[in-house]
Design an enzyme around this catalytic site. Structure first.
Site, PDB file in Angstrom:
ATOM      1  N   ARG A  27     -26.785  39.115 -12.298  1.00  9.31           N
ATOM      2  CA  ARG A  27     -25.431  38.553 -12.255  1.00  9.31           C
ATOM      3  C   ARG A  27     -24.774  38.986 -10.960  1.00  9.31           C
ATOM      4  O   ARG A  27     -24.849  40.156 -10.578  1.00  9.31           O
ATOM      5  CB  ARG A  27     -24.598  39.030 -13.457  1.00  9.31           C
ATOM      6  CG  ARG A  27     -25.086  38.403 -14.734  1.00  9.31           C
ATOM      7  CD  ARG A  27     -24.237  38.724 -15.936  1.00  9.31           C
ATOM      8  NE  ARG A  27     -24.993  38.349 -17.140  1.00  9.31           N
ATOM      9  CZ  ARG A  27     -24.662  38.678 -18.375  1.00  9.31           C
ATOM     10  NH1 ARG A  27     -23.568  39.385 -18.599  1.00  9.31           N
ATOM     11  NH2 ARG A  27     -25.407  38.308 -19.392  1.00  9.31           N
ATOM     12  N   HIS A  30     -27.245  35.274 -31.594  1.00  7.20           N
ATOM     13  CA  HIS A  30     -27.574  36.077 -30.414  1.00  7.20           C
ATOM     14  C   HIS A  30     -27.361  37.534 -30.815  1.00  7.20           C
ATOM     15  O   HIS A  30     -26.312  37.871 -31.356  1.00  7.20           O
ATOM     16  CB  HIS A  30     -26.636  35.796 -29.243  1.00  7.20           C
ATOM     17  CG  HIS A  30     -26.529  34.349 -28.867  1.00  7.20           C
ATOM     18  ND1 HIS A  30     -26.997  33.876 -27.669  1.00  7.20           N
ATOM     19  CD2 HIS A  30     -25.993  33.284 -29.507  1.00  7.20           C
ATOM     20  CE1 HIS A  30     -26.737  32.572 -27.590  1.00  7.20           C
ATOM     21  NE2 HIS A  30     -26.129  32.195 -28.689  1.00  7.20           N
ATOM     22  N   CYS A  72     -30.651  33.458 -23.071  1.00 10.30           N
ATOM     23  CA  CYS A  72     -30.552  32.476 -24.160  1.00 10.30           C
ATOM     24  C   CYS A  72     -31.274  31.158 -23.865  1.00 10.30           C
ATOM     25  O   CYS A  72     -32.132  30.750 -24.653  1.00 10.30           O
ATOM     26  CB  CYS A  72     -29.101  32.214 -24.535  1.00 10.30           C
ATOM     27  SG  CYS A  72     -27.978  33.578 -24.302  1.00 10.30           S
ATOM     28  N   HIS A 131     -32.825  36.324 -30.004  1.00  3.64           N
ATOM     29  CA  HIS A 131     -32.221  35.093 -30.522  1.00  3.64           C
ATOM     30  C   HIS A 131     -32.913  34.720 -31.810  1.00  3.64           C
ATOM     31  O   HIS A 131     -34.138  34.672 -31.860  1.00  3.64           O
ATOM     32  CB  HIS A 131     -32.312  33.971 -29.491  1.00  3.64           C
ATOM     33  CG  HIS A 131     -31.467  34.248 -28.303  1.00  3.64           C
ATOM     34  ND1 HIS A 131     -31.963  34.804 -27.160  1.00  3.64           N
ATOM     35  CD2 HIS A 131     -30.128  34.132 -28.115  1.00  3.64           C
ATOM     36  CE1 HIS A 131     -30.974  34.989 -26.301  1.00  3.64           C
ATOM     37  NE2 HIS A 131     -29.856  34.607 -26.855  1.00  3.64           N
ATOM     38  N   GLN A 158     -31.872  43.480 -20.823  1.00  2.69           N
ATOM     39  CA  GLN A 158     -31.233  43.606 -22.120  1.00  2.69           C
ATOM     40  C   GLN A 158     -32.275  43.579 -23.210  1.00  2.69           C
ATOM     41  O   GLN A 158     -33.341  43.023 -23.021  1.00  2.69           O
ATOM     42  CB  GLN A 158     -30.292  42.425 -22.366  1.00  2.69           C
ATOM     43  CG  GLN A 158     -28.967  42.545 -21.664  1.00  2.69           C
ATOM     44  CD  GLN A 158     -28.043  41.398 -22.031  1.00  2.69           C
ATOM     45  OE1 GLN A 158     -28.507  40.296 -22.292  1.00  2.69           O
ATOM     46  NE2 GLN A 158     -26.768  41.654 -22.055  1.00  2.69           N
ATOM     47  N   ASP A 178     -32.650  41.608 -25.701  1.00  2.54           N
ATOM     48  CA  ASP A 178     -32.061  40.355 -26.123  1.00  2.54           C
ATOM     49  C   ASP A 178     -32.864  39.730 -27.252  1.00  2.54           C
ATOM     50  O   ASP A 178     -34.072  39.625 -27.164  1.00  2.54           O
ATOM     51  CB  ASP A 178     -32.077  39.394 -24.923  1.00  2.54           C
ATOM     52  CG  ASP A 178     -30.747  38.738 -24.736  1.00  2.54           C
ATOM     53  OD1 ASP A 178     -29.953  38.744 -25.687  1.00  2.54           O
ATOM     54  OD2 ASP A 178     -30.504  38.214 -23.634  1.00  2.54           O
ATOM     55  N   LYS A 208     -18.139  36.433 -33.160  1.00  2.00           N
ATOM     56  CA  LYS A 208     -19.131  37.510 -33.083  1.00  2.00           C
ATOM     57  C   LYS A 208     -18.674  38.781 -33.772  1.00  2.00           C
ATOM     58  O   LYS A 208     -17.487  38.963 -34.033  1.00  2.00           O
ATOM     59  CB  LYS A 208     -19.461  37.813 -31.621  1.00  2.00           C
ATOM     60  CG  LYS A 208     -18.251  38.186 -30.790  1.00  2.00           C
ATOM     61  CD  LYS A 208     -18.628  38.519 -29.347  1.00  2.00           C
ATOM     62  CE  LYS A 208     -17.397  38.966 -28.582  1.00  2.00           C
ATOM     63  NZ  LYS A 208     -17.679  39.630 -27.330  1.00  2.00           N
TER      64      LYS A 208
HETATM   65 ZN    ZN Z   1     -27.946  34.858 -26.126  1.00  2.00          ZN
END
Ligand code: ZN
Ligand code: ZN
Length: 642
Positions: free
Chosen positions: A367, A514, A338, A389, A385, A387, A468
């Site tokens: 992580r 997200h 992000c 945005h 991921q 991912d 979410k």
């Molecule tokens: Zn995010």
């Protein structure tokens, strides 16, 4: 009017009942009917689950829970854990008693015993549990003071430790079932005889309180159900899951491996890499229109994490990196994408005309999961991921959520994964004002409802920056996995001071969404391997066709055919080993290769192959090579499920 010794309670249908003071849940169930008295397991009093045997308070809203209520299953399973401890204490009188909660799939209890439990021990314990069940001991609740609690558990240091941590104003309760007394908040089933269908499953070592510096306890896992069929189905599913275990199948199919020098990070083989590339390719194809793919750095100065809040809240989950110039661990590998997207957005001026602006990235993330939690592909330290945005205006939320929802559901459908939607609201630990949350929840819920799709509510389960929508998928053997997510974020645009120029020529704040579809590719691959049990559809198969010459005489022709198939974009492999044809066919079957192309003398001369299709036994079709190649490329293109 209630008289001095009468109370009133409200039932779920809003009707009010007058009862004598001291009436218990069990009494009330019996008053309503003998059927309910038999089926009742526990009772909800003002939303809190309690024992049936407790007196009802005046003015309460109540609901009697029967074995059909999902909440009742947790009560049954937790009670089964007590019954397990009751049995263990009879066989091992010195066993210390740790925690015994209900979990998603059953229950466990941790014991301080000198030796791990063997499978034979579990059988013996299960026998003893049956005896405890047959005795039908009532679960008796008793409120005690601290002194009394310490006296009762004087011989068990684990219990004493827990008592010492209870707050001064906390009510301390103990529960007795037959010979066993336990410190517990409850609630429980009325008596041990209500546990009918249960099974002990396995033993494992577990640190006291999950802390690796504390003593190692021995955990026993079990499961329990109200119905015999439910237990049988669960056990069959567990067997099936074991056969499909991605760690086993992944090894059989040579998809990935791990090495102790890189714990929790996957080495993808050529075959596993081909699958990941297919997933990436599919997503890229779906995101060709309206998305911008970006690559951003992996390593960041802590200044970024201070703005994003990770440095304060998430630091222990990040891999910190030493900066040689300052001599401090001022850098970190990114645990999520992000903030890097926010920096990209910040770098340019944006007009309302560009919105919604959709950034996607497949960057590597790290992580710092504790090594004990690492497990196959499902819990890793390094992952990627899908991912995304999305920066947009508030009035675009509804249309965008609709678009994203359709996108995600269509993607899952390709794999035959059924999805359910969940709406998760503000958690206790959160950033942003209540007003911000009201706004965010209202608009996301409105957008969700506008899709017309059914959804479940998950109160308190939102991300710390916003509400979410989660997508849970159900795999081929009925297991649920949480995968995709759409998260609405009003907080980070503030933190990162993100702006766009509106129609009025003034600066405005965008909202961020997200979005992830697969979540981590590593975990998604694990789910796919188990969902398909390694029998992947053609487009995803690591090896799509294996070419088998019958003997050396056809090796050259087979090599040419393999090259032609590869030229057509197919993952074709040639198996020209000296082993017998039958042996090589068997080998291709074990590798779950969708098509075999066998080349004998007749085929070599005629430009054909004898095709065997996975799962169709010994049937062979003679097909022209060009036709065969076209058939396969079409099947790949359609991404058909086999
Ligand atoms: Zn995010
Ligand atoms: Zn309990």
């Amino acid at each position: 009017m209630t008289t001095a010794n009468q109370i009133r309670v409200t039932l779920p249908d809003a009707s009010v009942r007058e009862l004598a003071e001291g009436t218990t849940g069990a009494d009330l169930a019996a008053q309503i009917g003998p059927g309910l008295a038999r089926a009742a397991v526990a009772i909800k009093v003002n939303g809190q689950i309690q024992d049936l045997g407790r007196a009802l308070p005046d003015g309460a809203s109540i609901a009697i829970l029967t074995d059909r209520d999902p909440d009742a299953l947790g009560v049954l399973r937790h009670s089964a854990a007590h019954i397990l401890a009751t049995a263990v204490r009879q066989l091992y009188p010195d066993a210390g008693i740790g925690f015994g909660p209900a979990i998603d799939e059953g229950f466990y209890y941790d014991f301080a015993v000198p030796q791990p439990f063997t499978p034979e021990d579990l059988e013996e314990i299960e026998e003893k549990m049956n005896a405890v069940v047959a005795s039908d001991f009532p679960f008796l609740r008793e409120v005690v003071d601290r002194k009394e609690a310490n006296r009762r558990f004087a011989d068990d240091p684990l219990k004493l430790e827990r008592i010492s941590e209870l707050g001064a104003d906390e009510t301390i309760t103990v529960y007795t079932d037959g010979p066993f007394v336990d410190l517990c908040r409850g609630p429980h089933i009325p008596s041990t005889g209500r546990l009918k269908f249960f099974k002990l499953l396995s033993g494992a070592g577990a640190y006291w309180r999950g802390d690796s510096s504390r003593q190692m306890l021995q955990r026993i896992y079990g499961t329990a159900f109200f119905k015999k069929d439910d237990l049988a189905q669960h056990l069959t599913r567990m067997e099936e899951a074991k056969k499909r275990d991605h760690r086993v199948v992944g090894k059989q199919l040579d998809l990935f491996l791990f090495h102790p020098f890189a714990p929790g990070s996957v080495f993808w083989t050529e075959r596993g890499t081909a699958m990941i590339n297919e997933l990436n390719g599919y997503l890229r194809e779906l995101q060709r229109d309206g998305y911008q793919e970006l690559k951003t750095p992996l390593l960041y100065n802590k200044a970024l994490w201070e703005i994003s809040g990770h440095w304060g809240k998430y630091k222990e989950n990040m891999f910190l990196v030493l900066d040689n110039e300052t001599g401090e661990h001022d850098f970190s590998l990114k645990p999520m994408n992000c903030p890097s997207h926010y920096l990209m957005y910040q770098a340019k001026k944006h007009s309302y005309k560009e919105l919604p602006l959709r950034y996607v990235t497949y960057d590597v993330l790290h992580r710092n999961e504790v090594s004990g939690a690492l497990s196959g592909l499902t819990r890793v330290r390094q992952f990627q991921q899908d991912d995304c945005h999305i920066f947009l205006m508030e009035r675009q939320i509804q249309a965008e959520v609709h678009r994203l929802t359709q996108f995600i559901l269509a993607f899952y459908k390709t794999f035959g994964l059924k999805a359910t939607l969940k709406f998760a609201t503000r958690p206790e630990q959160r950033v942003g004002t209540d007003q911000m949350w009201d706004e965010a929840e209202r608009s996301l819920r409105h957008a969700l409802e506008a899709t017309g799709l059914p959804y479940e509510l998950k109160p308190g389960d939102g991300a710390f920056y916003g509400p979410k929508i989660d997508f849970d998928v159900e795999d081929a053997i009925g297991r649920k996995w949480q995968l995709g997510t759409i998260q609405l974020d009003y907080s980070n645009p503030e933190r990162f001071d993100l702006k766009y120029v509106g129609e009025d020529n003034a600066d405005h704040r965008p909202v961020i969404i997200h979005r992830a579809v697969c979540g981590s590719f590593e975990r998604f691959m694990g789910i796919l391997i188990e969902h398909f049990a390694g029998v992947f559809p053609l487009w995803l198969s690591p090896e799509q066709v294996r070419v088998l010459p019958i003997s050396d005489a056809q090796a050259d022709a087979a090599r040419v055919i393999t090259l032609r198939l590869r030229d057509a974009g197919l993952r074709a492999h040639l198996d020209e080993r000296n082993d017998t044809l039958n042996y090589r066919i068997r080998d291709a079957e074990l590798a779950k290769v969708p098509y075999m192309a066998i080349v004998g003398q007749r085929e070599a001369e005629g430009g054909t192959v004898a095709v065997r299709v996975r799962g169709e036994g010994n049937k062979q079709d003679i097909v022209n090579v060009e036709e065969f190649s076209a058939r396969l490329t079409n099947e790949v293109k359609s991404r058909a499920l086999s």
